[in-house]
Design a protein around this motif. Structure first.
Motif, PDB file in Angstrom:
ATOM      1  N   LEU A   1     -18.144  23.565  77.528  1.00 33.31           N
ATOM      2  CA  LEU A   1     -16.855  23.120  77.657  1.00 33.31           C
ATOM      3  C   LEU A   1     -16.043  23.739  76.688  1.00 33.31           C
ATOM      4  CD1 LEU A   1     -17.302  19.855  79.407  1.00 33.31           C
ATOM      5  CD2 LEU A   1     -17.184  21.995  80.484  1.00 33.31           C
ATOM      6  N   ALA A   2     -16.265  24.009  75.570  1.00 32.75           N
ATOM      7  CA  ALA A   2     -15.308  24.350  74.441  1.00 32.75           C
ATOM      8  C   ALA A   2     -15.254  25.905  74.770  1.00 32.75           C
ATOM      9  CB  ALA A   2     -16.076  24.218  73.181  1.00 32.75           C
ATOM     10  N   LEU A   3     -16.208  26.459  75.392  1.00 27.99           N
ATOM     11  CA  LEU A   3     -16.276  27.976  75.533  1.00 27.99           C
ATOM     12  C   LEU A   3     -15.282  28.298  76.583  1.00 27.99           C
ATOM     13  CD1 LEU A   3     -19.823  28.842  74.828  1.00 27.99           C
ATOM     14  CD2 LEU A   3     -18.017  29.536  73.462  1.00 27.99           C
ATOM     15  N   VAL A   4     -15.439  27.345  77.640  1.00 25.07           N
ATOM     16  CA  VAL A   4     -14.631  27.302  78.966  1.00 25.07           C
ATOM     17  C   VAL A   4     -12.956  27.277  78.502  1.00 25.07           C
ATOM     18  CG1 VAL A   4     -14.059  26.074  80.910  1.00 25.07           C
ATOM     19  CG2 VAL A   4     -16.541  26.529  80.556  1.00 25.07           C
ATOM     20  N   ALA A   5     -12.876  26.222  77.306  1.00 22.14           N
ATOM     21  CA  ALA A   5     -11.488  26.306  77.056  1.00 22.14           C
ATOM     22  C   ALA A   5     -10.952  27.554  76.570  1.00 22.14           C
ATOM     23  CB  ALA A   5     -11.295  25.144  76.019  1.00 22.14           C
ATOM     24  N   LEU A   6     -11.920  28.313  75.814  1.00 24.34           N
ATOM     25  CA  LEU A   6     -11.511  29.768  75.274  1.00 24.34           C
ATOM     26  C   LEU A   6     -11.149  30.572  76.414  1.00 24.34           C
ATOM     27  CD1 LEU A   6     -13.990  30.347  72.422  1.00 24.34           C
ATOM     28  CD2 LEU A   6     -11.308  30.005  72.269  1.00 24.34           C
ATOM     29  N   LEU A   7     -12.129  30.299  77.618  1.00 21.60           N
ATOM     30  CA  LEU A   7     -11.947  31.363  78.926  1.00 21.60           C
ATOM     31  C   LEU A   7     -10.500  31.058  79.535  1.00 21.60           C
ATOM     32  CD1 LEU A   7     -13.536  33.523  80.480  1.00 21.60           C
ATOM     33  CD2 LEU A   7     -14.089  31.717  81.977  1.00 21.60           C
ATOM     34  N   VAL A   8     -10.070  29.744  79.516  1.00 26.18           N
ATOM     35  CA  VAL A   8      -8.856  29.461  79.981  1.00 26.18           C
ATOM     36  C   VAL A   8      -7.602  30.075  79.168  1.00 26.18           C
ATOM     37  CG1 VAL A   8      -7.042  27.526  80.284  1.00 26.18           C
ATOM     38  CG2 VAL A   8      -9.669  27.274  81.070  1.00 26.18           C
ATOM     39  N   LEU A   9      -7.816  30.006  77.785  1.00 27.72           N
ATOM     40  CA  LEU A   9      -6.818  30.876  77.045  1.00 27.72           C
ATOM     41  C   LEU A   9      -6.845  32.291  77.387  1.00 27.72           C
ATOM     42  CD1 LEU A   9      -7.364  29.094  73.578  1.00 27.72           C
ATOM     43  CD2 LEU A   9      -5.516  28.733  75.107  1.00 27.72           C
ATOM     44  N   GLY A  10      -7.921  32.872  77.701  1.00 29.87           N
ATOM     45  CA  GLY A  10      -8.219  34.232  78.126  1.00 29.87           C
ATOM     46  C   GLY A  10      -7.538  34.362  79.319  1.00 29.87           C
TER      47      GLY A  10
END
Ligand code: HEM
Length: 144
Positions: free
Chosen positions: A84-93
């Motif tokens: 989910l932390a990586l998914v948060a980065l994907l949302v920033l992407g």
């Protein structure tokens, strides 16, 4: 639960495909070609249409169905927290790609193709990392 998981996988595939396609589209389609581009009614560009009508709805539905799976399972595992932390980065992407689309509408020379390819490469690596974490479920207890 299976329905949530199936829908989750369908929507995340649309999200990921759109997030990879958009930077490549900006890298390879020159502004001068936009005159030839079929811009949907009321849209500033085809890229904006893809962002607002495919990438963003798919993102919201992937997140909603993922949350549905999470609530149905009712368990928090360390690998899921990292995911989910990586998914948060994907949302920033996703937001970065949106910013690039707006940049292109304002200035035909922006963003430079090298920036677009770098963003596409970074997003691709991030997506592979997310999928690896959710499928391999590595023991990251010590890391957290
Ligand atoms: C807030 C957003 C998200 C939430 C809450 C979420 C939550 C979950 C949960 C709880 C599962 C079940 C995991 C299991 O126990 O096997 C799952 C499965 C999965 N998620 Fe997500 N997810 C989210 C976003 C994403 C994104 C953005 C991707 C890919 C880029 C992704 C890829 C996957 C995959 C491939 C599976 C299927 C794993 C399997 O086949 O067992 N998820 N997700």
């Amino acid at each position: 639960m299976l329905w949530f998981l199936t829908l989750h996988i369908i929507f995340l595939l649309f999200w990921c495909a759109a997030l990879l396609y958009l930077p490549l589209y900006l890298a390879l389609v020159e502004r001068r070609d936009l005159a030839l581009e079929l811009i949907p009614e009321g849209q500033a560009s085809l890229a904006r249409f893809l962002l607002t009508h495919i990438a963003t709805p798919a993102a919201l539905l992937a997140i909603m169905t993922g949350t549905g799976v999470f609530l149905a399972q009712g368990r928090v595992e360390p690998w899921l927290i990292v995911k989910l932390a990586l998914v948060a980065l994907l949302v920033l992407g996703h937001a970065l790609v949106g910013w690039m689309v707006l940049g292109r509408e304002r200035d035909p020379d922006r963003p430079a193709p090298a920036v677009c390819w770098t963003v596409a490469g970074g997003l691709c690596l991030l997506m592979l990392l997310i999928v690896w974490f959710v499928l391999a479920k590595p023991d990251v207890e010590g890391l957290l």
